[in-house]
Design an enzyme around this catalytic site. Structure first.
Site, PDB file in Angstrom:
ATOM      1  CB  THR A 113      -6.233  -3.154   0.585  1.00 52.23           C
ATOM      2  OG1 THR A 113      -7.570  -2.260   0.997  1.00 52.23           O
ATOM      3  CG2 THR A 113      -6.128  -2.345  -0.575  1.00 52.23           C
ATOM      4  CE  LYS A 148      11.212  -3.015  19.228  1.00 53.51           C
ATOM      5  NZ  LYS A 148      12.935  -3.787  19.320  1.00 53.51           N
ATOM      6  CG  ASP A 179      13.081  -0.871  13.397  1.00 56.67           C
ATOM      7  OD1 ASP A 179      11.661  -0.169  13.514  1.00 56.67           O
ATOM      8  OD2 ASP A 179      13.240  -1.851  14.001  1.00 56.67           O
ATOM      9  CG  ASN A 226       9.600   6.487  17.991  1.00 60.89           C
ATOM     10  OD1 ASN A 226       9.811   7.022  18.971  1.00 60.89           O
ATOM     11  ND2 ASN A 226      10.086   5.191  17.694  1.00 60.89           N
ATOM     12  CG  ASN A 233      12.075  -2.194   9.011  1.00 54.87           C
ATOM     13  OD1 ASN A 233      11.225  -2.517   8.205  1.00 54.87           O
ATOM     14  ND2 ASN A 233      12.261  -2.673  10.141  1.00 54.87           N
ATOM     15  CB  SER A 288       2.662  -2.625  10.705  1.00 53.13           C
ATOM     16  OG  SER A 288       2.014  -3.872  11.376  1.00 53.13           O
ATOM     17  CB  VAL A 290      -0.871   0.056   1.274  1.00 50.76           C
ATOM     18  CG1 VAL A 290      -1.862   1.391   1.041  1.00 50.76           C
ATOM     19  CG2 VAL A 290      -1.953  -1.174   1.112  1.00 50.76           C
ATOM     20  CE1 TYR A 302      -1.266  -5.559  10.961  1.00 49.34           C
ATOM     21  CE2 TYR A 302      -3.594  -6.691  11.082  1.00 49.34           C
ATOM     22  CZ  TYR A 302      -2.389  -5.623  10.519  1.00 49.34           C
ATOM     23  OH  TYR A 302      -3.158  -4.831   9.406  1.00 49.34           O
TER      24      TYR A 302
HETATM   25  P1  NAD Z   1       3.455  -4.596   3.259  1.00 48.32           P
HETATM   26  O1  NAD Z   1       3.874  -5.654   4.541  1.00 48.32           O
HETATM   27  O2  NAD Z   1       3.496  -4.713   1.969  1.00 48.32           O
HETATM   28  O3  NAD Z   1       3.745  -3.116   3.916  1.00 48.32           O
HETATM   29  C1  NAD Z   1       4.631  -2.707   5.158  1.00 48.32           C
HETATM   30  C2  NAD Z   1       5.841  -2.109   5.018  1.00 48.32           C
HETATM   31  O4  NAD Z   1       6.137  -1.624   6.455  1.00 48.32           O
HETATM   32  C3  NAD Z   1       6.765  -2.829   4.410  1.00 48.32           C
HETATM   33  O5  NAD Z   1       7.371  -1.960   3.537  1.00 48.32           O
HETATM   34  C4  NAD Z   1       7.777  -3.124   5.588  1.00 48.32           C
HETATM   35  O6  NAD Z   1       9.026  -3.338   5.224  1.00 48.32           O
HETATM   36  C5  NAD Z   1       7.494  -1.789   6.401  1.00 48.32           C
HETATM   37  N1  NAD Z   1       7.748  -1.799   8.046  1.00 48.32           N
HETATM   38  C6  NAD Z   1       7.261  -2.821   8.732  1.00 48.32           C
HETATM   39  N2  NAD Z   1       7.821  -2.895   9.921  1.00 48.32           N
HETATM   40  C7  NAD Z   1       8.678  -1.352   9.862  1.00 48.32           C
HETATM   41  C8  NAD Z   1       9.417  -0.864  10.673  1.00 48.32           C
HETATM   42  N3  NAD Z   1       9.452  -1.392  12.031  1.00 48.32           N
HETATM   43  N4  NAD Z   1      10.355   0.256  10.464  1.00 48.32           N
HETATM   44  C9  NAD Z   1       9.899   0.695   9.049  1.00 48.32           C
HETATM   45  N5  NAD Z   1       9.368  -0.053   8.093  1.00 48.32           N
HETATM   46  C10 NAD Z   1       8.481  -1.151   8.603  1.00 48.32           C
HETATM   47  O7  NAD Z   1       1.789  -4.477   3.928  1.00 48.32           O
HETATM   48  P2  NAD Z   1       0.511  -3.379   3.527  1.00 48.32           P
HETATM   49  O8  NAD Z   1      -0.560  -4.348   3.001  1.00 48.32           O
HETATM   50  O9  NAD Z   1       1.164  -2.438   2.325  1.00 48.32           O
HETATM   51  O10 NAD Z   1       0.188  -2.660   4.752  1.00 48.32           O
HETATM   52  C11 NAD Z   1       0.416  -1.609   4.821  1.00 48.32           C
HETATM   53  C12 NAD Z   1      -0.234  -0.877   6.007  1.00 48.32           C
HETATM   54  O11 NAD Z   1      -1.808  -0.768   5.962  1.00 48.32           O
HETATM   55  C13 NAD Z   1      -0.001  -1.699   7.393  1.00 48.32           C
HETATM   56  O12 NAD Z   1       0.248  -0.895   8.309  1.00 48.32           O
HETATM   57  C14 NAD Z   1      -1.175  -2.708   7.410  1.00 48.32           C
HETATM   58  O13 NAD Z   1      -1.549  -2.798   8.877  1.00 48.32           O
HETATM   59  C15 NAD Z   1      -2.267  -1.678   7.199  1.00 48.32           C
HETATM   60  N6  NAD Z   1      -3.413  -2.330   6.394  1.00 48.32           N
HETATM   61  C16 NAD Z   1      -3.182  -3.120   5.236  1.00 48.32           C
HETATM   62  C17 NAD Z   1      -4.234  -3.794   4.812  1.00 48.32           C
HETATM   63  C18 NAD Z   1      -4.287  -4.531   3.471  1.00 48.32           C
HETATM   64  O14 NAD Z   1      -5.288  -5.247   3.226  1.00 48.32           O
HETATM   65  N7  NAD Z   1      -3.466  -4.361   2.857  1.00 48.32           N
HETATM   66  C19 NAD Z   1      -5.500  -4.062   5.566  1.00 48.32           C
HETATM   67  C20 NAD Z   1      -5.628  -3.553   6.891  1.00 48.32           C
HETATM   68  C21 NAD Z   1      -4.608  -2.742   7.295  1.00 48.32           C
END
Ligand code: NAD
Ligand code: UDP
Length: 309
Positions: free
Chosen positions: A175, A91, A56, A99, A32, A75, A12, A145
């Site tokens: 999504t 975390k 991070d 932060n 990260n 996350s 996303v 989570y």
């Molecule tokens: P994703 O795993 O593709 O993206 C998460 C990104 O966060 C990754 O690039 C990862 O490297 C980075 N990340 C994780 N921990 C980190 C840290 N401590 N420091 C720096 N970077 C860090 O997942 P996504 O589907 O793109 O989800 C993105 C956000 O949207 C998340 O917060 C997720 O909870 C939220 N979300 C997504 C969905 C979905 O359906 N895709 C649904 C509900 C919520």
């Protein structure tokens, strides 16, 4: 605007980087790469509107210069990912959100939290309105989570109430779209990869559990509408078209023209039985509703999986 996107190299987050950089804003992406990929933002790396910082968010975030918006998306998000990285997930949701809020406060920036339909847990009401408090197992495997996101919502509201920070909370429902990792373990990348490789599609349980799948472009439009709004309470963004996982698997077999069959595997612990967003609030206040139907979104995603390495 100068916008900071945490988790900007993820699925996303990278679409958000595209959206803001593409509309002439300056984007700082902090990631990260724990579940993200530099390939997702490779096309932006040379642009003067875009900067990537490998960091991070659980560790204090330092950014030079002004910021108008902090979008906190860092996350792990797939159940397979957050079960693999339980402590990093807790975390990112707790220290990382603290932060990111502290940074927004110091820069007098607005703040948007990526929350999730998982705050409703295994819901006892369907569809889920924002007023529903949820049914979460606080010590089950998914709690790393769910509870991290519930904490992140609580601390965001505390910064809003105590520090008068202009904060937004979006509860994102399943999504999907291009740039999901093939092996991130979520249903759509799993099923598409399996169908394209002629392998059996792994439906968990009997496949009667439901989800409501939203195409990523619809989500990005909704997020932007939320950013521009005066809303501070959580809002659901998702596509209310609810389908069973068995239906989804069969649809993907049909749309890929695959000869794959279906194999039934154990249902993960605490897997929600139903999920569907009540989007009355988003429709009324943000004037937003999804536009991409499931077949269309799946076709676009299948194309990406077929032609990307
Ligand atoms: P994703 O795993 O593709 O993206 C998460 C990104 O966060 C990754 O690039 C990862 O490297 C980075 N990340 C994780 N921990 C980190 C840290 N401590 N420091 C720096 N970077 C860090 O997942 P996504 O589907 O793109 O989800 C993105 C956000 O949207 C998340 O917060 C997720 O909870 C939220 N979300 C997504 C969905 C979905 O359906 N895709 C649904 C509900 C919520
Ligand atoms: N699922 C499945 N087969 C898979 C992957 C997932 O049947 O190969 C199911 C999973 O048990 C859940 C639904 O699909 O009921 C959605 O799972 P996903 O991991 O995509 O997201 P969740 O909504 O659980 O966060």
């Amino acid at each position: 605007m100068r916008v900071l996107i945490t988790g900007g190299a993820g699925f996303v987050g990278s679409h958000l980087c595209d959206f803001f950089a593409g509309n002439g804003h300056k984007v700082i992406c902090i990631d990260n790469l724990i579940t993200g990929k530099k390939e997702n933002i490779a096309h932006l790396l040379g642009s003067k509107n875009f900067k990537f910082v490998d960091h991070d968010v659980s560790v204090k975030i330092k950014v030079d210069g002004p910021l108008d918006y902090v979008l906190h998306f860092a996350s792990p998000a797939s159940p397979v990912d957050y079960l693999k990285y339980p402590i990093q997930t807790l975390k990112a949701g707790s220290l990382g959100t603290h932060n990111a809020l502290g940074l927004a406060k110091s820069k007098k920036a607005k703040f948007l939290l990526a929350s999730t339909s998982e705050v409703y847990g295994d819901p006892l009401v369907n569809p889920q309105p924002e007023s529903y408090w949820g049914n979460v197992n606080p010590v089950g495997p998914r709690s790393v989570y769910d509870e991290a996101k519930r904490f992140s919502e609580a601390i965001t509201m505390a910064y809003h109430r105590e520090c008068k920070l202009d904060t937004k909370i979006v509860r994102i429902f399943n999504t999907y779209g291009p740039r999901m990792r093939r092996n991130d373990g979520r249903a759509i990348p799993n099923f598409i990869t399996q169908a394209l490789e002629g392998k059996s599609l792994t439906v968990y349980g009997k496949g009667r559990q439901t989800r409501s799948f939203c195409y990523v472009d619809d989500l990005v439009r909704g997020l932007y509408a939320l950013m521009l709004s005066g809303l501070n309470d959580p809002v659901n963004i998702g596509n209310p078209n609810e389908e069973s996982l068995l239906y989804l698997a069969k649809r993907i077999i049909s749309l890929t023209g695959s000869r794959s069959t279906i194999v039934y595997k154990c249902l993960p612990v605490d897997d929600p039985k139903v999920r569907r967003p009540d989007i009355t609030k988003a429709k009324k206040i943000l004037k937003w509703s999804p536009e991409v139907d499931l077949d269309d979104g799946l076709k676009r995603t299948i194309k990406f999986f077929k032609f990307s390495s």
